[in-house]
Scaffold this motif. Structure first.
Motif, PDB file in Angstrom:
ATOM      1  N   PRO A 133     -17.121  56.930  22.309  1.00 41.03           N
ATOM      2  CA  PRO A 133     -16.195  56.596  21.212  1.00 41.03           C
ATOM      3  C   PRO A 133     -14.880  57.339  21.254  1.00 41.03           C
ATOM      4  N   TRP A 134     -14.742  58.377  22.068  1.00 39.53           N
ATOM      5  CA  TRP A 134     -13.543  59.198  22.015  1.00 39.53           C
ATOM      6  C   TRP A 134     -12.758  59.117  23.327  1.00 39.53           C
ATOM      7  N   ASP A 135     -12.629  57.932  23.865  1.00 36.71           N
ATOM      8  CA  ASP A 135     -11.824  57.708  25.072  1.00 36.71           C
ATOM      9  C   ASP A 135     -10.383  58.127  24.816  1.00 36.71           C
ATOM     10  N   GLY A 136      -9.767  58.806  25.790  1.00 40.67           N
ATOM     11  CA  GLY A 136      -8.429  59.362  25.594  1.00 40.67           C
ATOM     12  C   GLY A 136      -7.355  58.328  25.337  1.00 40.67           C
ATOM     13  N   SER A 137      -7.268  57.304  26.197  1.00 42.44           N
ATOM     14  CA  SER A 137      -6.216  56.307  26.004  1.00 42.44           C
ATOM     15  C   SER A 137      -6.477  55.448  24.776  1.00 42.44           C
ATOM     16  N   GLY A 138      -7.755  55.161  24.484  1.00 40.72           N
ATOM     17  CA  GLY A 138      -8.056  54.447  23.247  1.00 40.72           C
ATOM     18  C   GLY A 138      -7.669  55.249  22.026  1.00 40.72           C
ATOM     19  N   ALA A 139      -7.884  56.578  22.077  1.00 41.29           N
ATOM     20  CA  ALA A 139      -7.468  57.445  20.976  1.00 41.29           C
ATOM     21  C   ALA A 139      -5.955  57.416  20.793  1.00 41.29           C
ATOM     22  N   MET A 140      -5.220  57.382  21.909  1.00 39.14           N
ATOM     23  CA  MET A 140      -3.759  57.274  21.818  1.00 39.14           C
ATOM     24  C   MET A 140      -3.351  56.013  21.076  1.00 39.14           C
ATOM     25  N   LEU A 141      -4.026  54.907  21.360  1.00 39.21           N
ATOM     26  CA  LEU A 141      -3.669  53.637  20.729  1.00 39.21           C
ATOM     27  C   LEU A 141      -4.016  53.642  19.242  1.00 39.21           C
ATOM     28  N   VAL A 142      -5.172  54.196  18.882  1.00 39.61           N
ATOM     29  CA  VAL A 142      -5.526  54.306  17.468  1.00 39.61           C
ATOM     30  C   VAL A 142      -4.491  55.152  16.728  1.00 39.61           C
ATOM     31  N   TYR A 143      -4.117  56.273  17.331  1.00 38.91           N
ATOM     32  CA  TYR A 143      -3.127  57.156  16.716  1.00 38.91           C
ATOM     33  C   TYR A 143      -1.781  56.446  16.591  1.00 38.91           C
ATOM     34  N   SER A 191     -11.343  63.422  21.482  1.00 39.36           N
ATOM     35  CA  SER A 191     -11.250  63.078  22.907  1.00 39.36           C
ATOM     36  C   SER A 191     -11.083  64.344  23.747  1.00 39.36           C
ATOM     37  N   ALA A 192     -10.299  65.309  23.241  1.00 40.86           N
ATOM     38  CA  ALA A 192     -10.140  66.575  23.949  1.00 40.86           C
ATOM     39  C   ALA A 192     -11.418  67.406  23.894  1.00 40.86           C
ATOM     40  N   LEU A 193     -12.081  67.443  22.744  1.00 41.51           N
ATOM     41  CA  LEU A 193     -13.325  68.187  22.628  1.00 41.51           C
ATOM     42  C   LEU A 193     -14.416  67.599  23.513  1.00 41.51           C
ATOM     43  N   ASP A 194     -14.455  66.271  23.581  1.00 37.13           N
ATOM     44  CA  ASP A 194     -15.455  65.587  24.400  1.00 37.13           C
ATOM     45  C   ASP A 194     -15.302  65.951  25.864  1.00 37.13           C
TER      46      ASP A 194
END
Length: 519
Positions: free
Chosen positions: A324-334, A408-411
């Motif tokens: 659930p905490w993919d880096g690029s996906g997190a960028m898009l959510v943000y 994403s960073a913690l993961d």
């Protein structure tokens, strides 16, 4: 990977509407029709993009990531364009109104081109289309205090960043042997035996990252933002804080995560340092700001740093299965949460007026929530919601964006690995969490000024809302901020579908036989 002509209907609509608005500007008698033309074009293009995306009937999940990626940025660009257009005041410069809305449509078109680009030329042209349109809008601005100074500063620094980016893209093309992004990804992955000194690959990656860092106002390429935002109008500041940043993030994801495969090693540590510096510089300096646009400029810088946390995580480690905490996906959510809250905040400021002049300083908002009129109170409550969302306070959209990038960073940092450098991601997440608390201080200062201070009694007239389109934009952004905060699942899914690193190793993305036959 490229799009057929019938799939580019939103881009064609905006391109023809922009040309029509430039044409209408030559005839004073019909110049006012340009704004109506722009509204029609943005609404129609957004509706077509939504229909083509398949999200409205749940078909987007079966599309390749790059199709979902293009659809996401089409909708984001069209929605942002509507908010900026609503924030543009019709009476500010009637003689250049047609040219202003035409440049806005061109900038929106540029974001769509970057999001759907299948080769380097279209991607670079999309970025430059946004820049050129921004130069003209800044110069034509009659509502800002220093329009020429803002245009000059943005122009010269943008030219430098474009030259740096183009220099880097020339190396990308030379080493990969193609302009197509799919074939470049195949070459840069090493499957085709990329020629040349490997050091050139790292050099090209650094140049591309530095050139795009200007677009998103990341440290140390952020110096233009505070002065340019302060010298222009609320509407132009909204455009600069949303459209170039969205296009820059789209280009970063496409180039650094989906094309220049295998070169994250030499660059991810630089991305980590830039992310930490950008968050800290933006938040700390914002604590001393009393000018609202300057404060939001430093806020924009800090949010770019938070998005770069997701980039660092994606460049450092890619899981082979869904998480659930993919880096690029997190960028898009943000990015989605940031665009909605920032666009709504600037629309709120644009809707407010004190005695015919724009609301620019923090003291101008004193007692706004206690206004005798209901409309200013609604704008005050909405602006407070946007500030809380930007601060990452639940249950608003910004909370999920911050949660996504930090986790994403913690993961990644907590993942077992033979590389001890990945533990630095844990420190980056800690820096991000500390800065989230720092950022909350100046956002809450804005809220406190509106709700817990008395309006100064004197000759100064009270603050009033005199722009209905801007008030409507505030309402729409408020609804979206609340809706994403309460029900974020669909937005996470949309970001996951558009992420190049979410479900499979990145090398497989373009090497799929359905995309690019392996020679």
């Amino acid at each position: 990977m490229g799009m057929a002509l019938h799939e580019m209907i939103p881009e064609l609509i905006l391109g023809m509407a922009a040309a029509a608005c430039f044409f209408l500007g030559a005839f004073p008698s019909v110049r006012r029709a340009s704004r109506l033309t722009a509204w029609f074009a943005l609404i129609f293009a957004g509706a077509v993009a939504l229909f083509q995306s398949g999200w409205w009937h749940g078909a987007a999940a079966s599309e390749p990531w790059y199709a979902a990626f293009g659809s996401l940025f089409r909708l984001l660009a069209a929605g942002s364009g509507m908010v900026v257009l609503a924030s543009m005041r019709p009476g500010a410069a009637e003689e250049q109104e047609a040219e202003s809305v035409a440049c806005l449509l061109s900038a929106v078109l540029g974001v769509m081109l970057v999001g759907g680009a299948a080769d380097l030329i279209i991607l670079f042209l999309g970025l430059e289309l946004i820049s050129v349109a921004s130069y003209i809008l800044l110069y034509l601005d009659h509502d800002g205090p220093l329009p020429q100074e803002s245009a000059g500063k943005y122009f010269y620094l943008s030219i430098l960043s474009s030259a740096m980016l183009l220099f880097g893209l020339s190396y990308v093309y030379g080493l990969g042997g193609s302009l197509r992004l799919d074939r470049l990804a195949y070459a840069w992955a090493g499957a085709a035996g990329m020629p040349g000194d490997p050091a050139l690959g790292a050099f090209a990656t650094v140049l591309v990252f530095a050139g795009l860092a200007f677009k998103i106002a990341a440290v140390p390429f952020h110096f233009y933002a505070p002065d340019v935002y302060q010298g222009t109008s609320h509407a132009n500041a909204a455009l600069l804080s949303v459209l170039p940043k969205a296009a820059g993030m789209a280009a970063i994801i496409k180039l650094l995560l989906a094309v220049m495969v295998g070169w994250g090693g030499p660059v991810w540590q630089a991305a980590l340092a830039v992310a930490a510096l950008t968050i800290t510089v933006g938040n700390v300096i914002a604590l001393w700001q009393t000018h609202l646009r300057r404060l939001l400029a430093y806020s924009s810088i800090a949010h770019a740093g938070f998005m770069l946390i997701g980039l660092t995580a994606a460049m450092t480690y890619r899981r082979l299965s869904h998480h659930p905490w993919d880096g690029s996906g997190a960028m898009l959510v943000y990015l989605i949460a940031y665009v909605i809250a920032t666009g709504g905040a600037f629309a709120a400021l644009s809707a407010l007026r004190r005695g015919g002049r724009p609301v620019e300083r923090l003291d101008d908002l004193r007692g706004l929530a206690r206004s005798a009129s209901g409309t200013p109170r609604f704008v005050a409550w909405s602006l407070a919601a946007f500030m809380f969302s930007l601060a990452g306070i639940p249950p608003l959209a910004g909370f999920w964006g911050k949660l996504a990038v930090l986790f994403s960073a913690l993961d990644v940092g907590a993942a077992p690995s033979e590389n001890p450098l990945r533990s630095r991601l844990l420190w980056l997440a800690v820096i991000g969490a500390i800065n989230a608390a720092i950022g909350a201080a100046y956002y809450l200062r804005v809220v406190g000024t509106m709700f817990f201070t008395e309006e100064e009694r004197g000759e100064s007239p009270p603050v009033a809302v005199d722009s209905l389109p801007a008030a409507v934009a505030v309402f729409v952004c408020l609804v979206l901020t609340l809706a994403i905060g309460v029900a974020p699942g669909g937005w996470f899914q949309a970001a996951h579908d558009a992420s190049p690193t979410a479900a499979r190793p990145i090398v497989e993305v373009f090497l799929d036989a359905a995309v690019l036959p392996v020679p």
